[in-house]
Design a protein around this motif. Structure first.
Motif, PDB file in Angstrom:
ATOM      1  N   TYR A  82       0.923  -1.195  -0.014  1.00  0.00           N
ATOM      2  CA  TYR A  82       0.000   0.033  -0.060  1.00  0.00           C
ATOM      3  C   TYR A  82       1.003   1.309   0.163  1.00  0.00           C
ATOM      4  O   TYR A  82       0.613   2.168  -0.603  1.00  0.00           O
ATOM      5  N   PHE A  83       2.055   1.130   0.704  1.00  0.00           N
ATOM      6  CA  PHE A  83       2.929   2.234   0.797  1.00  0.00           C
ATOM      7  C   PHE A  83       4.208   1.953  -0.385  1.00  0.00           C
ATOM      8  O   PHE A  83       4.681   0.877  -0.401  1.00  0.00           O
ATOM      9  N   GLN A  87      10.556   3.128   3.211  1.00  0.00           N
ATOM     10  CA  GLN A  87      10.626   3.805   4.596  1.00  0.00           C
ATOM     11  C   GLN A  87       9.459   3.624   5.253  1.00  0.00           C
ATOM     12  O   GLN A  87       9.357   3.256   6.600  1.00  0.00           O
ATOM     13  N   ASP A  88       8.238   4.006   4.629  1.00  0.00           N
ATOM     14  CA  ASP A  88       6.979   3.964   5.269  1.00  0.00           C
ATOM     15  C   ASP A  88       6.622   2.333   5.383  1.00  0.00           C
ATOM     16  O   ASP A  88       5.867   2.054   6.541  1.00  0.00           O
ATOM     17  N   ARG A  89       7.157   1.457   4.725  1.00  0.00           N
ATOM     18  CA  ARG A  89       6.821   0.057   4.872  1.00  0.00           C
ATOM     19  C   ARG A  89       7.458  -0.355   6.191  1.00  0.00           C
ATOM     20  O   ARG A  89       7.119  -1.258   6.809  1.00  0.00           O
ATOM     21  N   ILE A  93       6.436  -2.347   9.741  1.00  0.00           N
ATOM     22  CA  ILE A  93       7.062  -3.538  10.217  1.00  0.00           C
ATOM     23  C   ILE A  93       7.639  -3.476  11.425  1.00  0.00           C
ATOM     24  O   ILE A  93       7.840  -4.562  12.150  1.00  0.00           O
ATOM     25  N   PHE A  94       8.334  -2.328  11.649  1.00  0.00           N
ATOM     26  CA  PHE A  94       9.101  -2.191  12.778  1.00  0.00           C
ATOM     27  C   PHE A  94       8.780  -2.552  14.198  1.00  0.00           C
ATOM     28  O   PHE A  94       9.540  -3.565  14.754  1.00  0.00           O
ATOM     29  N   GLN A 119       0.549   8.631   7.760  1.00  0.00           N
ATOM     30  CA  GLN A 119      -0.304   7.389   7.872  1.00  0.00           C
ATOM     31  C   GLN A 119       0.617   6.081   8.230  1.00  0.00           C
ATOM     32  O   GLN A 119       0.114   5.268   9.130  1.00  0.00           O
ATOM     33  N   SER A 120       1.861   5.986   7.674  1.00  0.00           N
ATOM     34  CA  SER A 120       2.648   4.951   8.145  1.00  0.00           C
ATOM     35  C   SER A 120       3.028   4.989   9.877  1.00  0.00           C
ATOM     36  O   SER A 120       3.083   4.205  10.721  1.00  0.00           O
ATOM     37  N   GLY A 121       3.185   6.474  10.265  1.00  0.00           N
ATOM     38  CA  GLY A 121       3.398   6.643  11.597  1.00  0.00           C
ATOM     39  C   GLY A 121       2.101   6.295  12.483  1.00  0.00           C
ATOM     40  O   GLY A 121       2.463   5.736  13.680  1.00  0.00           O
TER      41      GLY A 121
END
Length: 175
Positions: A82-83, A87-89, A93-94, A119-121
């Motif tokens: 989706y990203f 870096q957003d992925r 996952i982190f 959004q990822s954050g």
């Protein structure tokens, strides 16, 4: 209910007489694992899950983490792809990598608003909050030290009157 003239329907009444109630200790014996006093819920099949929300900048994310999963990650009906930015992925996952639960839990996220970074954050923060129920107290402390459980308070600064933007001013000319 009476004040608003709403009467109870017999067909919509919940009959809890036919259900069996068990204590927390009995449920732990049935599931063969220890339960924490959190918002942990169970599906009809007995899979534990927890639903949380998170936010960053203008983005809001509602995330459900299912325990005993196969490692699937779904973001707005799509996968991690989706990203577009890697870096957003990695942001998403982190928390799973940090806790060692990557491939062991399923994540379903619905996110809206803002850009891809926000959004990822937001998903990262919500997943981190949900994973607290699946790890021990030492790991929760490590997550806190790593900054996974800290909300990012930064927001867009407002434009000031008489200025070009939040910090930028108009060019001053003597003549």
């Amino acid at each position: 209910m009476i004040r608003y003239n709403v009467h109870q329907d017999q067909e919509r009444t919940l009959d809890i007489g036919a259900t069996d109630w068990v204590t927390k200790d009995q449920l732990e014996n049935i599931l063969l694992e220890k339960l924490k006093d959190s918002h942990l819920m169970f599906t009809a099949e007995g899979t534990p899950y927890i639903a949380t929300t998170g936010g960053r900048k203008q983005s809001k994310a509602s995330v459900t983490v299912f325990g005993r999963g196969s490692g699937k990650i779904s973001i707005n009906g799509e996968g991690v792809l989706y990203f577009k930015n890697i870096q957003d992925r990695e942001q998403v996952i982190f928390p799973l990598q940090f806790t060692g639960l990557l491939g062991k839990v399923d994540v379903v996220a619905d996110v809206e608003g803002g850009g891809t970074s926000g959004q990822s954050g937001a998903i990262r923060y919500a997943v981190s909050l949900a994973l607290r129920s699946f790890v021990d107290q030492d790991m929760v402390e490590k997550m806190r030290i790593a900054g996974l459980l800290t909300r990012d308070p930064r927001r867009r600064e407002r434009k000031k009157p008489g200025w070009k933007g939040a910090r930028a001013k108009y060019t001053w000319k003597k003549r």
